[in-house]
Write an enzyme that holds these catalytic residues in place. Structure first.
Site, PDB file in Angstrom:
ATOM      1  N   LYS A 170       0.819  -1.215   0.000  1.00  0.00           N
ATOM      2  CA  LYS A 170       0.000   0.000   0.000  1.00  0.00           C
ATOM      3  C   LYS A 170       0.854   1.266   0.000  1.00  0.00           C
ATOM      4  O   LYS A 170       0.348   2.354  -0.280  1.00  0.00           O
ATOM      5  CB  LYS A 170      -0.959  -0.016   1.181  1.00  0.00           C
ATOM      6  CG  LYS A 170      -2.042  -1.067   1.019  1.00  0.00           C
ATOM      7  CD  LYS A 170      -3.107  -0.983   2.081  1.00  0.00           C
ATOM      8  CE  LYS A 170      -4.268  -1.911   1.778  1.00  0.00           C
ATOM      9  NZ  LYS A 170      -3.989  -3.317   2.192  1.00  0.00           N
TER      10      LYS A 170
HETATM   11  C1  LIG Z   1      -4.740  -4.375   1.572  1.00  0.00           C
HETATM   12  C2  LIG Z   1      -4.001  -5.632   1.505  1.00  0.00           C
HETATM   13  C3  LIG Z   1      -4.380  -6.647   0.610  1.00  0.00           C
HETATM   14  C4  LIG Z   1      -5.618  -6.554  -0.248  1.00  0.00           C
HETATM   15  O1  LIG Z   1      -5.499  -5.620  -1.285  1.00  0.00           O
HETATM   16  P1  LIG Z   1      -6.817  -5.116  -2.071  1.00  0.00           P
HETATM   17  O2  LIG Z   1      -6.319  -4.119  -3.034  1.00  0.00           O
HETATM   18  O3  LIG Z   1      -7.718  -4.501  -1.018  1.00  0.00           O
HETATM   19  O4  LIG Z   1      -7.457  -6.297  -2.682  1.00  0.00           O
HETATM   20  C5  LIG Z   1      -3.584  -7.779   0.534  1.00  0.00           C
HETATM   21  N1  LIG Z   1      -2.490  -7.932   1.305  1.00  0.00           N
HETATM   22  C6  LIG Z   1      -2.105  -6.987   2.197  1.00  0.00           C
HETATM   23  C7  LIG Z   1      -0.902  -7.225   3.019  1.00  0.00           C
HETATM   24  C8  LIG Z   1      -2.838  -5.804   2.309  1.00  0.00           C
HETATM   25  O5  LIG Z   1      -2.447  -4.886   3.183  1.00  0.00           O
END
Ligand SMILES: *Cc1c(COP(=O)(O)O)cnc(C)c1O
Length: 397
Positions: free
Chosen positions: A72
């Site tokens: 993210k």
């Molecule tokens: C947010 C997150 C996901 C999921 O991603 P999306 O874009 O919401 O599908 C997967 N793995 C981790 C570690 C995350 O923080």
């Protein structure tokens, strides 16, 4: 959503991640001057994805080398750079409101820390994020406030959505989202899918397994494909919260309350980006040609984590483990023979030491950045899962 998806021209040979990112950013942010995009990428996306090979046709695209050790960081850092530029002449304080199931909070908080004219309010479900994640998101300080909500992640997400629909509130307190419902976070996620093909340089395009919750990451992958980057297909890998795999199998989209799992950042019962995802296809029969859905339960996630560690010494985090398992199950089918399989490593295993150490017996080395926040004092404001309480809070600070 972009009205249409622009096509990407040829990249320079052996392009760096930053060169790739700039080429893609120019396509989607054509009203932002090139030199500003260049500056944002240079200052905010200085960390790059890395490809780790586990087997002949099995790779992890590690996306966890950024400031908070989660994928993210790509979305949040780039979006913060864009907003810093776009808000320059704005004289009202903007509130970034974000619900977090673990990683969004710290990535968004870090990215917007010290951005002037912005305050950040993070909502997280009490007791449902890991201890390290909680430390990360409650120790940022400055213009970043954490609200500890007595409820689930779905409650947090519902409160945030309600605030965005409250016109009266927005008149006195302008709001913006930082969840993956914000296109500013999706665009930078396209960068690493395109870059994957630069790194891989394979004759057959990769099959990519995406550990999914709100499906922003997978949506970005499909957009990358539509810009002209080649993929053999995608896997929507989920934990028990298998709303989308269920939809792919039955054409029936049925949100339901989320259940808690080991891969807690994927505990989502009503995926925010589902509408975006299907908007990129021509109905159910079209989407199933490109995306396979696979659900992996906690026991199988643990088995995969243990097996991978025993066979290769590589330590998976629970989210990456879900995607790795879904990928290996799929690669066994004859149709994928010789196709390189890539799963996305979305978080550093050191963020989930309890699970990882219990399952593998290995102690995960903790990167410096993570150690730092462990020693600071948690600061969070408790909140009932009621919209009235959130509104009062937002209106009074
Ligand atoms: C947010 C997150 C996901 C999921 O991603 P999306 O874009 O919401 O599908 C997967 N793995 C981790 C570690 C995350 O923080």
């Amino acid at each position: 959503m972009p009205v249409s998806i622009p096509k990407l021209g040829a990249l320079p040979p052996a392009a760096t991640f930053q060169e790739t990112a700039l080429a893609v950013a120019k396509l989607f942010c054509s009203d932002i001057p090139d030199r500003i995009l260049e500056e944002i990428i240079a200052t905010r996306l200085s960390f790059s994805p890395r490809l780790h090979q586990l087997d002949k046709n099995l790779f992890c695209l590690e996306l966890f080398h950024g400031p908070t050790l989660a994928f993210k960081d790509f979305g949040a850092s780039f979006m913060a750079g864009l907003m810093d530029f776009l808000l320059k002449d704005n004289n009202r304080i903007l509130t970034i409101l974000a619900a977090t199931s673990g990683d969004t909070g710290s990535a968004v908080g870090q990215a917007f820390k010290n951005v002037s004219g912005v305050r950040v309010v993070l909502l997280y479900p009490s007791g449902k994020v890991s201890r390290i994640q909680e430390q990360q998101l409650t120790t940022i300080g400055g213009n970043v406030t954490a609200l500890e909500v007595e409820g689930t992640f779905d409650d947090c997400q519902r409160l945030v959505k309600e605030a965005f629909q409250d016109k009266a509130l927005q008149d006195c307190c302008p709001l913006s989202s930082a969840n993956s419902i914000n296109i500013g976070r999706l665009i930078p996620q396209i960068f690493y899918y395109v870059y994957l093909n630069v790194l891989l340089q394979s004759d057959l395009p990769p099959l990519v397994s995406v550990p999914s919750g709100n499906f922003g990451n997978l949506t970005a992958g499909i957009i990358a494909e539509k810009t002209g980057s080649s993929f053999s297909g995608f896997i929507a890998a989920t934990n028990e919260n298998d709303i989308v795999p269920h939809y792919l199998q039955t054409a029936d989209f049925r949100p339901r309350p989320s259940v808690t799992t080991l891969s807690n950042a994927m505990d989502v019962g009503n995926p925010s980006n589902f509408e975006r995802l299907i908007a990129l296809f021509d109905g159910h029969s079209d989407i199933v040609k490109r995306i396979a859905g696979i659900k992996v339960d906690d026991a199988t996630t643990e088995l995969r984590t243990r097996k991978t560690f025993e066979e290769t010494g590589y330590i998976l985090d629970p989210h990456g483990a879900v995607a790795c398992e879904a990928l290996i199950q799929t690669l066994h089918l004859p149709r994928w023979k010789d196709v390189p399989g890539v799963f996305l490593g979305t978080a550093h295993p050191a963020k989930f030491p309890e699970t990882v150490e219990r399952v593998t017996g290995a102690v995960v080395p903790v990167p410096e950045r993570l150690l730092d926040c462990q020693n600071r004092k948690k600061e969070a404001i408790p909140l009932d899962a009621s919209y009235e309480e959130l509104k009062d809070f937002l209106g009074t600070i």
